[in-house]
Design an enzyme around this catalytic site. Sequence first.
Site, PDB file in Angstrom:
ATOM      1  CG  HIS A  86      17.497   0.912 -10.333  1.00  0.00           C
ATOM      2  ND1 HIS A  86      16.579   1.174  -9.349  1.00  0.00           N
ATOM      3  CD2 HIS A  86      16.791   0.449 -11.387  1.00  0.00           C
ATOM      4  CE1 HIS A  86      15.375   0.865  -9.793  1.00  0.00           C
ATOM      5  NE2 HIS A  86      15.480   0.420 -11.028  1.00  0.00           N
ATOM      6  NE  ARG A 135      -4.226  -2.167  -0.607  1.00  0.00           N
ATOM      7  CZ  ARG A 135      -3.020  -1.994  -1.164  1.00  0.00           C
ATOM      8  NH1 ARG A 135      -2.774  -2.395  -2.404  1.00  0.00           N
ATOM      9  NH2 ARG A 135      -2.046  -1.450  -0.452  1.00  0.00           N
ATOM     10  CE  LYS A 191       9.532 -19.522   4.907  1.00  0.00           C
ATOM     11  NZ  LYS A 191       8.148 -19.932   5.008  1.00  0.00           N
ATOM     12  NE  ARG A 245      15.018   7.072  -2.970  1.00  0.00           N
ATOM     13  CZ  ARG A 245      15.693   6.333  -2.109  1.00  0.00           C
ATOM     14  NH1 ARG A 245      16.940   6.628  -1.820  1.00  0.00           N
ATOM     15  NH2 ARG A 245      15.141   5.314  -1.513  1.00  0.00           N
ATOM     16  CB  THR A 269      16.455  -2.759   0.444  1.00  0.00           C
ATOM     17  OG1 THR A 269      16.781  -1.743  -0.501  1.00  0.00           O
ATOM     18  CG2 THR A 269      16.946  -2.345   1.807  1.00  0.00           C
ATOM     19  N   GLY A 316      14.330   3.777   1.981  1.00  0.00           N
ATOM     20  CA  GLY A 316      13.762   5.135   1.952  1.00  0.00           C
ATOM     21  C   GLY A 316      12.750   5.345   3.074  1.00  0.00           C
ATOM     22  CD  GLU A 317       8.240   3.972   2.849  1.00  0.00           C
ATOM     23  OE1 GLU A 317       7.901   4.777   3.725  1.00  0.00           O
ATOM     24  OE2 GLU A 317       7.804   3.993   1.685  1.00  0.00           O
ATOM     25  CB  SER A 366      10.301   6.228  -0.203  1.00  0.00           C
ATOM     26  OG  SER A 366       9.660   5.183  -0.862  1.00  0.00           O
ATOM     27  CG  HIS A 367      11.430   5.027  -4.900  1.00  0.00           C
ATOM     28  ND1 HIS A 367      10.835   4.224  -3.973  1.00  0.00           N
ATOM     29  CD2 HIS A 367      12.722   4.642  -4.951  1.00  0.00           C
ATOM     30  CE1 HIS A 367      11.717   3.364  -3.493  1.00  0.00           C
ATOM     31  NE2 HIS A 367      12.870   3.592  -4.068  1.00  0.00           N
ATOM     32  CB  ALA A 397       9.506   2.369  -7.525  1.00  0.00           C
TER      33      ALA A 397
END
Length: 334
Positions: free
Chosen positions: A119, A302, A229, A51, A159, A186-187, A46-47, A122
């Site tokens: 901008h 992870r 939040k 783009r 976002t 983007g997603e 997505s980046h 990511a």
Amino acid sequence: MSKVKLSLEEAHDLALRCLLSNGCDERNAKAAADRMIQAERDICPSHGLFRLPWYASGVKSGRANGKAKPSVEQLAPAVIRVDGDAGFAPIAQEAAHRPLADSARQNGIAAAGIVNMFHIAAMWPEVERLADEGLCGIAVTASYPYVAPAGGIKPLFGTNPMGFAWPRKNAPPLVFDQASSAMARGEIQIAARDGHSVPATAGIGPDGEETTDPNDVLKGAQLGFGGYKGASLALMIELLAGPLIGEFLSIEAAEDDAGKGGPPKGGELIIALDPARFGDAGGFMAHGEKLFQALLEQEGARLPGARRFQNRELTPQNGIEIPASLHQTILGLM
Ligand code: NDP
């Protein structure tokens, strides 16, 4: 969906040629292409090249400066302001990095406010780069109004992503980089393009009702992650990447674009901390490792960033795949 396979070098060359033929100079084109291919290398599509049409249209329309020469100003002992000269973020971030890292070493902490730039990327590259030098990095940026405040139904916040990196000794840095919305824009665009649904938590339609149709969310509003939040984090980022550094709020970036559909103009705040200057120079690294080890001992857990670092090992040999339609679009832009 049919795909086109490219080596990283071919993908970089494609991005570079496209940017050059749409009005970027060598330095700006290379900085933006490097950034897009870093995203492709780590399988963050997505980046990546996705783009490129946005970059190209931004320069072609004359809104973004493809020949930007960013300037750096020292506002206070540990505060730097970089004017991006209305170019894309990568060239301005290049200009910010050295003075920011040096100032953090000198002062223990330093911040760079980057203004007057577009901008659309990511955040992990800039914080990871700081951590590669033994520093801890935090970066935030705003964008266009996509996310409704908690309880509201109209887009107000970007976002608004945040990136964080912590240095490690014999391992890649610990890096997380995430939107403050439930899903990155983007997603959602990729889900709409590929005909997939999105989770009901991603956003609401124009009527304010829950939906899993990405097209409805794109017409309505996205939602913050974790309800109010995430919305509060988006609010904080609006202030840090906007009023704090004298740049646009997301709603102002949209007014500035005036419906042309180009990339968002705005700012970014990057904070660098030197952990060796906070009282435990000899111990902070091992202390951090204790936390990571305890985390990794839990089955199923992870470290954030691990997926990217694993992909980074593979793509130089395996190459990447992009949708054939995107490949055609890019070729059509040259
Ligand atoms: P994701 O939700 O995909 O990932 C967020 C972070 O969580 C990543 O660091 C990821 O690491 C980590 N992570 C994911 N799964 C796990 C797990 N199971 N355990 C531990 N860590 C995990 O990112 P977003 O969709 O929120 O954002 C995607 C990108 O979009 C970001 O790079 C962000 O900066 C960018 N963005 C840019 C905007 C702009 O205006 N410029 C606006 C919004 C987003 P890993 O990568 O290793 O999976």
